[in-house]
Design an enzyme around this catalytic site. Structure first.
Site, PDB file in Angstrom:
ATOM      1  CD  GLU A 239      49.533  52.274  18.871  1.00  0.00           C
ATOM      2  OE1 GLU A 239      50.185  51.592  19.769  1.00  0.00           O
ATOM      3  OE2 GLU A 239      49.524  53.404  18.646  1.00  0.00           O
TER       4      GLU A 239
ATOM      5  NE  ARG B 182      46.062  60.302  19.374  1.00  0.00           N
ATOM      6  CZ  ARG B 182      46.243  59.353  20.551  1.00  0.00           C
ATOM      7  NH1 ARG B 182      45.006  58.821  21.040  1.00  0.00           N
ATOM      8  NH2 ARG B 182      47.303  58.935  20.934  1.00  0.00           N
TER       9      ARG B 182
END
Length: 204
Positions: free
Chosen positions: A20, A37
């Site tokens: 991110e 994940r």
């Protein structure tokens, strides 16, 4: 993408994951975190790349090699995801509970809805209030948001308070459409919360 790949290589990470970043304008971004994940937003990536990430996560775990290289992945268009929550935006996004008495999703070629509910489902206070993820694809941002507004206006969820009217108002807002928003956007734009009509609810 290059920064995400560098992080994966440095970690010797061999699985599906998410890197991110915070985008701050052309050429400027900041690293936030790595999640080992798939994220709840992974359908956005699937929509613009045409790759089933869950399928490939399973294939990799089974020992299969990837059938494509990074340079083979060509993003196409623009995708946006909305989260339909059992919560009331007009009451500080307070979670709501109740029974879903009607649930209907329009059949549109650019729309994907991943839902955990159906008509008759009971929404309790013991779980996350997420009802569904609504993913819309378009050739560009403006088209994706226009399509999203149409799709949201034809989606039906009756029985408890939810944020669907707010999502519709957000899609049609000129500032949101133009990308003029930040983490304080809703604090400044309380009108978006109040403009949405109160959701229909039923007592049983």
């Amino acid at each position: 993408t290059r920064a995400a790949l560098q992080a994966g290589k440095a970690l010797r990470y061999d699985n599906a994951g998410t890197v991110e970043f915070l985008y701050a304008g052309p050429g400027t971004f900041y690293f936030l975190e790595v999640n080992t994940r798939l994220q709840v937003e992974h359908p956005v990536t699937e929509a613009i790349l045409g790759v089933d990430l869950v399928e490939w996560q399973i294939r990799i775990a089974a020992g299969e090699p990837l059938a494509f290289r990074q340079e083979d992945l060509r993003p196409q268009g623009y995708a946006v995801e909305f989260r339909l929550y059992a919560e009331d935006p007009q009451d500080g996004f307070r979670p709501s509970t109740g029974r879903i008495v009607a649930w209907q999703v329009p059949d549109l070629p650019y729309l994907r809805v991943d839902a955990g509910i159906e008509a008759g489902s009971e929404v309790s206070p013991h779980y996350d209030p997420l009802l569904a993820k609504i993913i819309v694809w378009g050739s560009h941002r403006k088209e994706a948001l226009r399509r999203a507004a149409y799709a949201l206006s034809h989606l039906q969820c009756l029985g408890l308070a939810h944020n669907l009217p707010f999502l519709q108002a957000l899609c049609e807002d000129p500032d949101f459409q133009a990308g003029r928003y930040d983490t304080q956007f809703l604090s400044r734009r309380q009108d978006l919360l109040q403009a949405a009509p109160p959701p229909v609810s039923y007592t049983h």
